[in-house]
Design an enzyme around this catalytic site. Sequence first.
Site, PDB file in Angstrom:
ATOM      1  N   ASP A   3       0.873  -1.171   0.000  1.00  0.00           N
ATOM      2  CA  ASP A   3       0.000   0.000   0.000  1.00  0.00           C
ATOM      3  C   ASP A   3       0.912   1.222   0.000  1.00  0.00           C
ATOM      4  O   ASP A   3       1.645   1.455   0.960  1.00  0.00           O
ATOM      5  CB  ASP A   3      -0.900  -0.020   1.244  1.00  0.00           C
ATOM      6  CG  ASP A   3      -1.889   1.138   1.256  1.00  0.00           C
ATOM      7  OD1 ASP A   3      -1.628   2.165   0.588  1.00  0.00           O
ATOM      8  OD2 ASP A   3      -2.927   1.017   1.925  1.00  0.00           O
ATOM      9  N   ALA A  27      -3.352   5.299  -8.490  1.00  0.00           N
ATOM     10  CA  ALA A  27      -4.044   6.571  -8.216  1.00  0.00           C
ATOM     11  C   ALA A  27      -5.447   6.270  -7.722  1.00  0.00           C
ATOM     12  O   ALA A  27      -5.909   5.132  -7.790  1.00  0.00           O
ATOM     13  CB  ALA A  27      -4.135   7.416  -9.492  1.00  0.00           C
ATOM     14  N   THR A  68      -2.341  13.277 -15.637  1.00  0.00           N
ATOM     15  CA  THR A  68      -3.630  13.354 -16.327  1.00  0.00           C
ATOM     16  C   THR A  68      -3.842  14.680 -17.053  1.00  0.00           C
ATOM     17  O   THR A  68      -3.259  15.709 -16.662  1.00  0.00           O
ATOM     18  CB  THR A  68      -4.762  13.166 -15.289  1.00  0.00           C
ATOM     19  OG1 THR A  68      -6.025  13.408 -15.921  1.00  0.00           O
ATOM     20  CG2 THR A  68      -4.644  14.142 -14.128  1.00  0.00           C
ATOM     21  N   ASP A  69      -4.716  14.640 -18.046  1.00  0.00           N
ATOM     22  CA  ASP A  69      -5.142  15.867 -18.741  1.00  0.00           C
ATOM     23  C   ASP A  69      -6.007  16.745 -17.833  1.00  0.00           C
ATOM     24  O   ASP A  69      -6.218  17.920 -18.127  1.00  0.00           O
ATOM     25  CB  ASP A  69      -5.922  15.501 -20.013  1.00  0.00           C
ATOM     26  CG  ASP A  69      -7.071  14.527 -19.747  1.00  0.00           C
ATOM     27  OD1 ASP A  69      -6.955  13.700 -18.819  1.00  0.00           O
ATOM     28  OD2 ASP A  69      -8.086  14.584 -20.461  1.00  0.00           O
ATOM     29  N   TYR A  92      -9.649  16.111  -7.857  1.00  0.00           N
ATOM     30  CA  TYR A  92      -8.800  15.121  -8.531  1.00  0.00           C
ATOM     31  C   TYR A  92      -7.648  15.815  -9.264  1.00  0.00           C
ATOM     32  O   TYR A  92      -6.487  15.455  -9.088  1.00  0.00           O
ATOM     33  CB  TYR A  92      -9.656  14.316  -9.516  1.00  0.00           C
ATOM     34  CG  TYR A  92      -8.872  13.406 -10.451  1.00  0.00           C
ATOM     35  CD1 TYR A  92      -8.244  12.266  -9.975  1.00  0.00           C
ATOM     36  CD2 TYR A  92      -8.765  13.692 -11.815  1.00  0.00           C
ATOM     37  CE1 TYR A  92      -7.531  11.429 -10.835  1.00  0.00           C
ATOM     38  CE2 TYR A  92      -8.064  12.865 -12.682  1.00  0.00           C
ATOM     39  CZ  TYR A  92      -7.451  11.737 -12.185  1.00  0.00           C
ATOM     40  OH  TYR A  92      -6.743  10.914 -13.032  1.00  0.00           O
ATOM     41  N   LYS A  96      -3.700  15.495  -8.408  1.00  0.00           N
ATOM     42  CA  LYS A  96      -2.768  14.930  -9.391  1.00  0.00           C
ATOM     43  C   LYS A  96      -1.641  15.924  -9.700  1.00  0.00           C
ATOM     44  O   LYS A  96      -0.494  15.524  -9.913  1.00  0.00           O
ATOM     45  CB  LYS A  96      -3.508  14.550 -10.675  1.00  0.00           C
ATOM     46  CG  LYS A  96      -4.459  13.361 -10.549  1.00  0.00           C
ATOM     47  CD  LYS A  96      -3.744  12.031 -10.315  1.00  0.00           C
ATOM     48  CE  LYS A  96      -2.898  11.575 -11.486  1.00  0.00           C
ATOM     49  NZ  LYS A  96      -2.249  10.268 -11.217  1.00  0.00           N
TER      50      LYS A  96
END
Length: 271
Positions: A3, A27, A68-69, A92, A96
Amino acid sequence: MCDLRDAQRTRAVIRELRPDVVIHAQALSDVDRCEQEPALANAMNAETVANLAQALDATRSTLVHLSTDYVFDGAKGSPYDELDAPHPISVYGRSKLEGERMALSYAASVVIRPSTLFGPGRMNFCDHVVARVKAGRTVEAFIDQVTSPTYTEDLAEGIGQLLGVIDRASITALPSRILHLANDGSCSRYEFAQRIAELLGASRAQIRAIRMAEQGRPAPRPPFSGLTTRYVPRLIGRRLRPWDEAFQAYLASTDRLHNIAPGAGSGWTGC
Ligand SMILES: NC(=O)c1ccc[n+]([C@@H]2O[C@H](COP(=O)([O-])OP(=O)(O)OC[C@H]3O[C@@H](n4cnc5c(N)ncnc54)[C@H](OP(=O)(O)O)[C@@H]3O)[C@@H](O)[C@H]2O)c1
């Protein structure tokens, strides 16, 4: 097994494995859950990366971190490249972006940003469309959300190629340690779903265009987060193929896809 929220265990695993390369794809990518549980989002998308970066500190490993975009707000209205300033609009996206910062704190790291993922493995938007279309049901798809669909097989191949040309020494000489790696081009979720229906020989009329606001999801999504790249072709001599070719490859290749039971995608809640 590890983890990644457990810093001590993460360190022990890295010490034991002594990896040459770590490709970090962990993620919490459920965008709505992140919005509702910001502490969890931060723990899963930023603290885990910090733990990993610290665990790698005494090693000679290369870290490839997936982002991520959704670090972009979508206001640009045309594809984002690596020089565009991020400005996330969701928990989110913010978690990120913080994860990117943590990854980049480790000197031998690169951040890879793909966009809407599809491929074998977990249920994704593409599988959801297939399941509903096969069941003769309509699919609601956003007309006001544009992304660059990314086939995980193409992403993996691209990362493999990048790792062939990037090593610890050359990372610091890269023009950017952030790279956009998505299938070429962009489309709305509505166009995405229509094309899948068409490729399955079904009617495009099974796809119903809706606006994001109509679903009232907890997290806002960027209206336009298509990606392009300045640097990937310089490194590996190519862009990833266009998303439409990637759709065709996915639909043609997977047994899993043919085995998706009608209706299997009804519980899909992904981003
Ligand atoms: N999905 C998209 O459309 C999309 C788009 C752009 C970028 N991305 C990025 O691409 C990456 C992969 O996304 P994904 O959607 O494929 O994610 P996913 O399906 O949710 O997979 C995440 C993985 O992380 C593991 N994991 C979760 N918590 C963990 C923990 N505390 N310690 C160790 N492992 C843990 C999960 O293991 P279990 O299987 O045991 O739960 C799972 O294998 C993420 O960085 C995401 O932000 C995704």
